[in-house]
Write a protein that holds these residues in place. Sequence first.
Motif, PDB file in Angstrom:
ATOM      1  N   CYS A  93      41.810  38.300  43.751  1.00  0.00           N
ATOM      2  CA  CYS A  93      41.968  39.662  43.276  1.00  0.00           C
ATOM      3  C   CYS A  93      40.592  40.280  43.002  1.00  0.00           C
ATOM      4  O   CYS A  93      39.765  39.660  42.348  1.00  0.00           O
ATOM      5  N   CYS A 118      46.766  40.211  36.707  1.00  0.00           N
ATOM      6  CA  CYS A 118      46.405  41.476  36.055  1.00  0.00           C
ATOM      7  C   CYS A 118      47.271  42.639  36.532  1.00  0.00           C
ATOM      8  O   CYS A 118      47.158  43.748  36.028  1.00  0.00           O
ATOM      9  N   TYR A 158      47.259  43.979  39.565  1.00  0.00           N
ATOM     10  CA  TYR A 158      46.634  44.757  40.636  1.00  0.00           C
ATOM     11  C   TYR A 158      47.540  44.831  41.856  1.00  0.00           C
ATOM     12  O   TYR A 158      48.144  43.839  42.254  1.00  0.00           O
ATOM     13  N   CYS A 177      48.662  41.115  42.395  1.00  0.00           N
ATOM     14  CA  CYS A 177      48.072  40.072  41.569  1.00  0.00           C
ATOM     15  C   CYS A 177      49.007  39.775  40.406  1.00  0.00           C
ATOM     16  O   CYS A 177      49.373  40.667  39.656  1.00  0.00           O
ATOM     17  N   CYS A 187      40.351  40.869  38.832  1.00  0.00           N
ATOM     18  CA  CYS A 187      40.237  39.798  37.855  1.00  0.00           C
ATOM     19  C   CYS A 187      39.812  38.459  38.452  1.00  0.00           C
ATOM     20  O   CYS A 187      39.577  37.507  37.721  1.00  0.00           O
TER      21      CYS A 187
HETATM   22 ZN   LIG Z   1      44.089  40.471  39.277  1.00  0.00          ZN
END
Ligand SMILES: [Zn+2]
Length: 80
Positions: free
Chosen positions: A26, A50, A52, A47, A29
């Motif tokens: 990612c 986090c 994403y 992700c 993160c």
């Molecule tokens: Zn992430």
Amino acid sequence: MEDSDVERTDIQESNEGEDEELIEVCPVCGSPDLYYETGGIEGLYHCKYCGYIGGFVIDANKKMMGLIRDEYERKLRISE
Ligand SMILES: [Zn+2]
């Protein structure tokens, strides 16, 4: 031609510390815990760590992965 043996040793040493193995992580993160969702025109990466969502991920070795995650966790601490 014993000189060529010496050169080969040099190449091995220069690769030391650099993980050849690249993992998709990612970009936010640095987590490798991604899943790729197909459907629509293009697939998107999600992700799990986090949240994403996007079409862009980073090919990172373990060192880079650690750097991205460090950066992410530092930002988390600042925003709290
Ligand atoms: Zn992430």
